[in-house]
Design a protein around this motif. Structure first.
Motif, PDB file in Angstrom:
ATOM      1  N   THR A 155       6.341 -26.452  24.771  1.00 28.83           N
ATOM      2  CA  THR A 155       7.588 -26.264  24.032  1.00 28.83           C
ATOM      3  C   THR A 155       7.832 -27.490  23.160  1.00 28.83           C
ATOM      4  O   THR A 155       7.308 -28.566  23.403  1.00 28.83           O
ATOM      5  CB  THR A 155       8.773 -26.076  24.989  1.00 28.83           C
ATOM      6  N   ILE A 156       8.646 -27.291  22.135  1.00 29.06           N
ATOM      7  CA  ILE A 156       8.892 -28.352  21.170  1.00 29.06           C
ATOM      8  C   ILE A 156      10.130 -29.139  21.594  1.00 29.06           C
ATOM      9  O   ILE A 156      11.165 -28.570  21.903  1.00 29.06           O
ATOM     10  CB  ILE A 156       9.131 -27.745  19.774  1.00 29.06           C
ATOM     11  N   HIS A 202      12.787 -31.839  20.173  1.00 29.09           N
ATOM     12  CA  HIS A 202      13.185 -32.437  18.911  1.00 29.09           C
ATOM     13  C   HIS A 202      13.550 -33.903  19.104  1.00 29.09           C
ATOM     14  O   HIS A 202      14.307 -34.251  19.988  1.00 29.09           O
ATOM     15  CB  HIS A 202      14.367 -31.670  18.330  1.00 29.09           C
ATOM     16  N   GLN A 203      12.992 -34.707  18.223  1.00 27.90           N
ATOM     17  CA  GLN A 203      13.287 -36.126  18.273  1.00 27.90           C
ATOM     18  C   GLN A 203      14.548 -36.374  17.459  1.00 27.90           C
ATOM     19  O   GLN A 203      14.718 -35.846  16.379  1.00 27.90           O
ATOM     20  CB  GLN A 203      12.108 -36.876  17.650  1.00 27.90           C
ATOM     21  N   LYS A 204      15.464 -37.152  18.012  1.00 24.27           N
ATOM     22  CA  LYS A 204      16.725 -37.383  17.307  1.00 24.27           C
ATOM     23  C   LYS A 204      16.722 -38.753  16.637  1.00 24.27           C
ATOM     24  O   LYS A 204      16.098 -39.688  17.107  1.00 24.27           O
ATOM     25  CB  LYS A 204      17.891 -37.326  18.296  1.00 24.27           C
ATOM     26  N   ILE A 205      17.433 -38.827  15.549  1.00 24.31           N
ATOM     27  CA  ILE A 205      17.622 -40.102  14.862  1.00 24.31           C
ATOM     28  C   ILE A 205      18.738 -40.860  15.573  1.00 24.31           C
ATOM     29  O   ILE A 205      19.773 -40.300  15.865  1.00 24.31           O
ATOM     30  CB  ILE A 205      18.036 -39.819  13.398  1.00 24.31           C
ATOM     31  N   ILE A 226      22.502 -43.842  13.561  1.00 26.70           N
ATOM     32  CA  ILE A 226      23.926 -43.624  13.361  1.00 26.70           C
ATOM     33  C   ILE A 226      24.709 -43.894  14.638  1.00 26.70           C
ATOM     34  O   ILE A 226      25.799 -44.435  14.610  1.00 26.70           O
ATOM     35  CB  ILE A 226      24.180 -42.182  12.871  1.00 26.70           C
ATOM     36  N   HIS A 228      26.945 -24.785  19.770  1.00 19.18           N
ATOM     37  CA  HIS A 228      26.256 -23.687  19.104  1.00 19.18           C
ATOM     38  C   HIS A 228      27.256 -22.604  18.713  1.00 19.18           C
ATOM     39  O   HIS A 228      27.946 -22.055  19.551  1.00 19.18           O
ATOM     40  CB  HIS A 228      25.188 -23.106  20.019  1.00 19.18           C
ATOM     41  N   ASP A 251      11.478 -20.067  29.255  1.00 17.40           N
ATOM     42  CA  ASP A 251      11.659 -20.915  28.074  1.00 17.40           C
ATOM     43  C   ASP A 251      12.639 -20.281  27.100  1.00 17.40           C
ATOM     44  O   ASP A 251      12.706 -19.062  26.973  1.00 17.40           O
ATOM     45  CB  ASP A 251      10.322 -21.089  27.337  1.00 17.40           C
ATOM     46  N   ASP A 271      12.679 -23.111  21.425  1.00 19.23           N
ATOM     47  CA  ASP A 271      11.799 -24.243  21.740  1.00 19.23           C
ATOM     48  C   ASP A 271      10.314 -23.891  21.620  1.00 19.23           C
ATOM     49  O   ASP A 271       9.465 -24.734  21.863  1.00 19.23           O
ATOM     50  CB  ASP A 271      12.071 -24.745  23.166  1.00 19.23           C
ATOM     51  N   LEU A 272      10.012 -22.633  21.305  1.00 15.95           N
ATOM     52  CA  LEU A 272       8.610 -22.215  21.294  1.00 15.95           C
ATOM     53  C   LEU A 272       8.015 -22.311  19.892  1.00 15.95           C
ATOM     54  O   LEU A 272       8.687 -22.021  18.915  1.00 15.95           O
ATOM     55  CB  LEU A 272       8.498 -20.762  21.769  1.00 15.95           C
ATOM     56  N   PRO A 273       6.735 -22.702  19.810  1.00 13.28           N
ATOM     57  CA  PRO A 273       6.058 -22.665  18.511  1.00 13.28           C
ATOM     58  C   PRO A 273       5.945 -21.215  18.034  1.00 13.28           C
ATOM     59  O   PRO A 273       6.005 -20.277  18.836  1.00 13.28           O
ATOM     60  CB  PRO A 273       4.671 -23.224  18.803  1.00 13.28           C
ATOM     61  N   ALA A 315      16.275 -37.123   8.047  1.00 13.20           N
ATOM     62  CA  ALA A 315      16.821 -36.376   9.178  1.00 13.20           C
ATOM     63  C   ALA A 315      17.485 -35.115   8.645  1.00 13.20           C
ATOM     64  O   ALA A 315      17.960 -35.098   7.518  1.00 13.20           O
ATOM     65  CB  ALA A 315      17.849 -37.225   9.915  1.00 13.20           C
ATOM     66  N   LYS A 332      20.705 -34.226  12.610  1.00 16.24           N
ATOM     67  CA  LYS A 332      20.157 -35.542  12.880  1.00 16.24           C
ATOM     68  C   LYS A 332      18.830 -35.492  13.618  1.00 16.24           C
ATOM     69  O   LYS A 332      18.435 -36.434  14.276  1.00 16.24           O
ATOM     70  CB  LYS A 332      21.168 -36.409  13.656  1.00 16.24           C
ATOM     71  N   ASN A 333      18.152 -34.355  13.537  1.00 20.55           N
ATOM     72  CA  ASN A 333      16.799 -34.326  14.057  1.00 20.55           C
ATOM     73  C   ASN A 333      15.901 -35.028  13.050  1.00 20.55           C
ATOM     74  O   ASN A 333      16.062 -34.862  11.848  1.00 20.55           O
ATOM     75  CB  ASN A 333      16.311 -32.889  14.209  1.00 20.55           C
ATOM     76  N   LEU A 334      14.956 -35.778  13.573  1.00 17.35           N
ATOM     77  CA  LEU A 334      14.001 -36.457  12.702  1.00 17.35           C
ATOM     78  C   LEU A 334      13.037 -35.420  12.140  1.00 17.35           C
ATOM     79  O   LEU A 334      12.304 -34.790  12.888  1.00 17.35           O
ATOM     80  CB  LEU A 334      13.243 -37.491  13.536  1.00 17.35           C
ATOM     81  N   ARG A 360       4.630 -32.005  12.302  1.00 16.94           N
ATOM     82  CA  ARG A 360       5.836 -32.543  12.933  1.00 16.94           C
ATOM     83  C   ARG A 360       6.370 -33.782  12.234  1.00 16.94           C
ATOM     84  O   ARG A 360       6.629 -34.817  12.846  1.00 16.94           O
ATOM     85  CB  ARG A 360       5.580 -32.841  14.406  1.00 16.94           C
TER      86      ARG A 360
END
Lengths: 425, 520
Positions: A7-8, A10-13, A16, A413, B137, B141-143, B266, B270-272, B477
């Motif tokens: 699963t992916i 997400h990396q957060k910035i 801030i 959400h 899942d 979140d899945l590809p 971002a 704010k996701n990179l 990514r």
């Protein structure tokens, strides 16, 4: 292939949030300083504050009064805030930041109350009890919003539905001398408005904000008209029976909690019953899954044989039913007579509570209680004869609404298809 | 034995267009039938009829030799017909289990969901057909490849016998596509039958048992994948000879025109999305950015064109810093942008063709004197563009929304390429276009490059990237995981890179002889 099953994440910035961390810390220091300077100034060290812990007029579930030395309490609160601020600035609380802000906020409120009631006595339990009552229309309004928006229909007409239900409850309750018929007719009037909203926004695909606004304006106008023409002229038409306090055996004897939650109005119990039903139904039943799917991705739901249009009508009508209960509460559970514009924007604050509660019934209840508390604080302080003008204090709930919406909203959400009419190809 | 599915004389008329004209189709059990045709040929209409979204004006549908009427997707499923949509019909905030059970949920004690039972059945299906997935899942979140598996499981859960795949590889990496083909083979081995809709020739030859070509609503012929070839199929599709290979000379790149240094971006949550990337585009060079959609390419284009703010890093155009400048400043400096979504970002659909052709320059002489627009000059320009760029429109005054996708794209290309520019940013310039339009737009882009323009090309279509680019950067990514010369890299290597797998240095070297530069 191994890659594709992971699963992916997400990396957060984070850039801030460090600014946010310091800003939060500085604000907390300011609160601490404010408590010390503003509240303890000119305070004799032997001043006492008395908090009454049983709502007035009750003799079940009594609790002894809480008497505190004002100055020392305030200093302790100030130091408490200072410690939190210090840790915030040096290390930060990470995920607990919001909780700590909440604690500082509580300390501030408690300090404020101690200061206001210095040398006098304040019925804290009575204040909490009225908070719960004031939270009822807000929370029910939020539930109404959740029902509609989880199915993808934005409903800002809740305010209008509540106002209409209030007027009709007063009128029909007075005519029939029946509390239940008053409630029933109040609900029916809100249901009719909900049906109108449904037809306009689901069938004719009119912009849902406009449809809601139209209903609000219509309700304000028609209720004012009937009120001026009949209810004020013939007082017997504005004198409905009311629900009395209902005591739940045993539970009502618990000190503090008993009198506030288990020896109170029918509508408070109803609110909790709706909460439980809604929470379970939304997330654990077929009905809830289908309704949420319609609010998230109506086309997907349609291809799986779910009737999107029917589901949305059902949701809007159920929302109308709950809004009707909220409106009737003013007449049958709280005030006992209809006054023009008596819902005073609580339907909109209900929507704020819905958003703040992240479209979750339990969250909405929490938010509703917060707004109810702010309301009750305002009215209580004007009774205490505070130096702060009571008109200014009565803006507190709206001020808190704005601060909370600006500061905390936008992270949750929102149902993906919220506000979008569904076009079948 | 009767074929599992038979369509007889299906006809569907839309206002002004005969979408399906007496189409006959037969699908045998365990067969993969490829339905090949350009966009607008009528494939999707036919499948929507089969799936109950449209009603045919004429003709009948037979399943297992018996006539059926299909009024809704539910009817289709009852008849054993299921569709894997191009845009997945999945709810991102639901779990796999919830998505699969929706609409035919097992319940207990009245109306309570029996998630466990569904999860069990998902596991059984997943084991039987080798479709690996975790029922708990969340879909978001899945590809993409796994999401597609969930779509397939949804159909198998409902006991579909006939599976329709609508352009299933559009969103996949080549590896994911290969994996999908394996799944399709496994499905047919176990008795399912498949209709595979596509306009990609390579895939048709690789996977199908039989090919049916549709053009302008009619079946123009069938072909056997064993004997057919790319060129022949393309001609059947388009109805004339097409040049599939882009002709372009080797050219020596000039000075650096666009330089991106250590860029960080971002998204609104704010996701990179872009993670410290650097790249240079030279004059007379096409730099292709390959990658599966959603790996930061969209944001890269938006940041370069001024539509999205960078968190940090520097973007320079001919040495001048343009980071976070407004789109107008960047455009006026001499850049052009062909956006990814032409209807949302490239055109104002209710405006006329003539007005759309001056969207970048309407406020300048000669199109405006002060605040007054000079419509005679705008019209003059439009007539010239329509001629030069072969835009098929009834007149310059019709609203651009009424044109076909290919002609809408030509309006954008005309507007952007006719200006004196030194940098062209083209994002998916041929998305959803037919073979003829693709050929034309490719030619125009290469021509611009030959004139010395720097081109930043973004496309999820690997073929397009390989054919057009001089150099290729692969994004995964939010990072550029490799930059290579286009003529020195194999498609397989690029496919692996797109999936985030970095081959051993030796491996690239052996296939491609030389790795120019790889940033790991």
């Amino acid at each position: 292939m191994a890659v594709s099953t992971t699963t992916i994440h997400h990396q957060k910035i984070n850039e801030i949030s460090s600014i946010r961390r310091y800003a939060t810390g500085v604000i907390e220091i300011l609160v601490a300083v404010f408590i010390y300077l503003a509240f303890t100034a000119k305070m004799a060290s032997d001043t006492l504050t008395t908090f009454v812990m049983t709502p007035g007029g009750l003799d079940v579930g009594k609790m002894a009064d809480l008497i505190v030395p004002t100055r020392i309490t305030l200093i302790i609160l100030s130091v408490f805030c200072l410690i939190i601020a210090g840790i915030q600035l040096i290390k930060g609380f990470g995920k607990l930041t919001n909780l700590m802000v909440g604690l500082v906020f509580l300390a501030f409120i408690f300090g404020f109350l101690s200061w206001q009631a210095a040398g006098k006595s304040l019925n804290l339990a009575g204040m909490l009890s009225s908070s719960v009552l004031l939270a009822v229309p807000i929370t029910l309004g939020a539930f109404s919003g959740i029902l509609c928006e989880r199915a993808g229909v934005v409903n800002i007409a809740i305010e209008g539905m509540m106002l209409m239900a209030a007027m009709v409850s007063a009128l029909m309750g007075s005519i029939t001398h029946s509390i239940w018929l008053g409630l029933l007719f109040g609900i029916i009037s809100a249901l009719l408005l909900a049906l109108l909203h449904g037809v306009l926004s689901i069938k004719y695909k009119i912009n849902q904000i406009i449809s809601g606004t139209v209903i609000n304006i219509f309700s304000t106008g028609i209720t004012a008209f009937i009120s001026q023409k009949y209810l004020q002229v013939f007082q017997q038409l504005n004198n409905p029976p009311m629900f009395t306090r209902f005591e739940i055996p045993l539970l009502s004897k618990i000190p503090l909690i008993g009198p506030i939650l288990f020896n109170t109005n029918f509508f408070v119990y109803l609110m909790f019953i709706i909460l439980i039903i809604l929470q379970i139904a939304l997330f654990s039943t077929r009905w809830g899954l289908r309704m949420r799917s319609v609010g998230e991705h109506p086309k997907a739901a349609d291809t799986l044989g779910i009737n999107v249009i029917k589901t949305r009508y059902m949701a809007v009508l159920l929302g109308g039913l709950v809004a009707g209960i909220a409106g009737s509460f003013y007449i049958l559970g709280s005030v006992g007579r209809f006054d023009e514009g008596m819902t005073a924007g609580k339907g909109f604050i209900g929507l704020a509570a819905m958003i703040l509660g992240n479209y979750n019934p339990i969250g909405a209840l929490g938010a509703g209680m917060l707004f109810g508390f702010a309301d009750s604080l305002g009215s209580k302080l004007s009774l205490l004869g505070s130096v702060i003008p009571s008109t200014l204090m009565s803006t507190a709930p709206y001020l808190i609404t704005m601060i909370v919406l600006a500061g905390f909203v936008g992270k949750g959400h929102v149902p993906a298809a919220d506000g979008e009419p569904y076009n079948k190809e | 034995m009767a074929p599992i599915l038979q369509l007889k004389g299906i006809t569907k008329q839309f206002p002004g267009i005969l979408a399906n004209d007496h189409i006959d189709l037969t699908l045998g059990k365990g067969e993969i039938l490829a339905l090949l045709g350009e966009n607008g040929a009528g494939k999707t209409t036919l499948m929507n009829i089969l799936y109950g979204l449209y009603q045919p004006d004429e003709g009948e549908i037979l399943v297992n030799g018996e006539k059926v009427t299909i009024h809704s997707p539910t009817d289709a499923i009852t008849s054993g017909i299921g569709m894997v949509h191009q845009h997945f019909m999945l709810i991102p905030v639901f779990t796999v289990t919830e998505n699969v059970m929706l609409g035919s949920e097992p319940v207990k004690a009245g109306d309570f969901l029996d998630r466990k039972k569904t999860a069990q059945k998902i596991n059984e299906i997943s084991k039987q057909y080798n479709l690996e997935v975790n029922p708990d899942d969340y879909v978001k979140d899945l590809p993409v490849g796994v999401q597609q598996r969930v779509e397939i499981i949804k159909l198998l859960y409902r006991n579909a016998e006939i599976l329709i795949f609508d352009e299933p590889t559009a969103v996949l990496t080549p590896q994911e596509a290969d994996e999908l083909f394996n799944i399709m083979r496994e499905l047919t081995k176990q008795g399912k039958s498949i209709i595979f809709i596509t306009h990609k020739l390579r895939e048709v030859l690789e996977i199908s048992n039989r090919i049916m070509v549709i053009r302008r609503g009619k079946v123009v012929g069938e072909a056997d994948p064993k004997t057919a070839d790319n060129k022949k199929l393309a001609e059947m599709m388009v109805g004339r000879e097409v040049n599939l290979v882009v002709e372009k000379d080797i050219k020596k790149p000039g000075d650096v025109v666009l330089s991106v240094e250590d860029l960080v971006v971002a998204d609104q949550f704010k996701n990179l999305v872009i993670d410290h990337i650097s790249l240079d585009v030279h004059a007379g060079q096409i730099l292709g950015v390959a990658g599966v959609q959603g790996n930061g390419q969209t944001e890269l284009v938006e940041v370069v064109t001024g539509l999205h703010k960078a968190v940090s890093g520097k973007i320079a155009f001919k040495g001048k810093d343009i980071t976070n400048c407004s789109p107008r400043v960047i455009t006026e400096a001499g850049t052009a942008h062909v956006p990814e979504d032409r209807q949302a970002d490239g055109l104002v659909l209710p405006f006329t063709v003539a007005e759309n052709l001056v969207l970048c320059s309407y406020y300048q002489e000669p199109y405006a004197h002060g605040v007054v627009l000079q419509y005679d000059k705008i019209l003059e320009n439009a007539e010239k563009m329509i001629k030069d760029f072969d835009i098929r429109t009834p007149s310059p005054f019709v609203s651009v929304g009424t044109l076909s996708g290919g002609n809408q794209q030509k309006v954008i290309i005309a507007r952007e390429l006719s200006r004196p520019i030194e940098l062209l940013v083209a994002s998916q310039p041929t998305r959803g276009l037919d073979v003829g339009s693709i050929e034309y737009i490719h030619k125009r882009i290469v021509q611009k490059r030959d004139e010395g323009c720097a081109v930043l090309l973004i496309s999820p279509e690997l073929d397009e990237i390989i054919e057009l680019s001089d150099r290729i950067a692969v994004m995964f990514r939010g990072k550029i995981i490799a930059t290579v010369n286009a003529d020195e890299v194999s498609k397989e290597t690029l496919g692996l890179l797109m999936a985030g797998i970095i081959p051993e240095k030796g491996e690239i070297a052996s296939k491609t002889e030389k790795v120019v530069e790889a940033t790991f």
